[in-house]
Design a protein around this motif. Structure first.
Motif, PDB file in Angstrom:
ATOM      1  N   LEU A  51      41.345  20.497  -2.936  1.00  0.00           N
ATOM      2  CA  LEU A  51      41.592  20.258  -4.353  1.00  0.00           C
ATOM      3  C   LEU A  51      43.027  19.789  -4.523  1.00  0.00           C
ATOM      4  O   LEU A  51      43.923  20.225  -3.804  1.00  0.00           O
ATOM      5  CB  LEU A  51      41.371  21.545  -5.150  1.00  0.00           C
ATOM      6  CG  LEU A  51      39.940  22.070  -5.164  1.00  0.00           C
ATOM      7  CD1 LEU A  51      39.878  23.414  -5.867  1.00  0.00           C
ATOM      8  CD2 LEU A  51      39.006  21.078  -5.840  1.00  0.00           C
TER       9      LEU A  51
ATOM     10  N   ASP B 189      42.971  19.825 -16.345  1.00  0.00           N
ATOM     11  CA  ASP B 189      43.409  20.402 -15.078  1.00  0.00           C
ATOM     12  C   ASP B 189      44.547  19.488 -14.652  1.00  0.00           C
ATOM     13  O   ASP B 189      44.310  18.367 -14.196  1.00  0.00           O
ATOM     14  CB  ASP B 189      42.283  20.383 -14.047  1.00  0.00           C
ATOM     15  CG  ASP B 189      42.735  20.788 -12.662  1.00  0.00           C
ATOM     16  OD1 ASP B 189      43.942  21.032 -12.454  1.00  0.00           O
ATOM     17  OD2 ASP B 189      41.881  20.837 -11.767  1.00  0.00           O
TER      18      ASP B 189
ATOM     19  N   ALA C   6      44.445  17.694 -11.218  1.00  0.00           N
ATOM     20  CA  ALA C   6      43.382  16.693 -11.080  1.00  0.00           C
ATOM     21  C   ALA C   6      43.748  15.391 -11.781  1.00  0.00           C
ATOM     22  O   ALA C   6      43.386  14.308 -11.315  1.00  0.00           O
ATOM     23  CB  ALA C   6      42.072  17.239 -11.630  1.00  0.00           C
TER      24      ALA C   6
ATOM     25  N   LYS D 172      46.733  11.684  -9.384  1.00  0.00           N
ATOM     26  CA  LYS D 172      46.109  10.368  -9.180  1.00  0.00           C
ATOM     27  C   LYS D 172      47.087   9.221  -9.420  1.00  0.00           C
ATOM     28  O   LYS D 172      46.807   8.089  -9.051  1.00  0.00           O
ATOM     29  CB  LYS D 172      44.937  10.181 -10.144  1.00  0.00           C
ATOM     30  CG  LYS D 172      43.789  11.113  -9.939  1.00  0.00           C
ATOM     31  CD  LYS D 172      42.734  10.844 -11.004  1.00  0.00           C
ATOM     32  CE  LYS D 172      41.625  11.843 -10.954  1.00  0.00           C
ATOM     33  NZ  LYS D 172      40.630  11.606 -12.015  1.00  0.00           N
TER      34      LYS D 172
END
Length: 104
Positions: free
Chosen positions: A24, A45, A48, A52
């Motif tokens: 994760l 989150d 998450a 990126k």
């Protein structure tokens, strides 16, 4: 037959290993990480979403402004901490910035 006896029989095939799950995403440690988790974690989150991207300071500032237009409520001092953290840890890669830190 007992469980111990079953485990000791050499003619039993081993059960196939399960494939490893992908790791994760985790936010980089650094000053302001806790504030980022608190502010951005209200809706997302953070790891998450943030991990990126690699953005310039101006691009992160624009994204924060966009989040404010969508309902982000945080004190200006906290938003400055968030901006500093994002810029320091998720700024453009070194090959996309010149020596002054400005994007090419």
């Amino acid at each position: 037959m007992s469980l111990v006896a079953q485990q000791q029989q050499p003619d039993q095939p081993e059960s196939p290993a399960l494939p490893a799950l992908p790791a994760l995403p985790v936010l980089k440690d650094g000053p302001g990480k806790e504030v980022v988790v608190a502010v951005c974690g209200e809706c997302h989150d953070p790891a998450a979403k943030i991990t990126k991207f690699r953005k310039s300071r101006a691009e992160w500032a624009d994204l924060i402004t966009d989040m404010q237009s969508r309902g982000l409520m945080a004190e200006e001092k906290d938003l400055e901490v968030v901006l500093n953290y994002l810029t320091a840890n998720y700024g453009p890669p070194p090959d996309k910035a010149d020596k002054s830190g400005k994007e090419k």
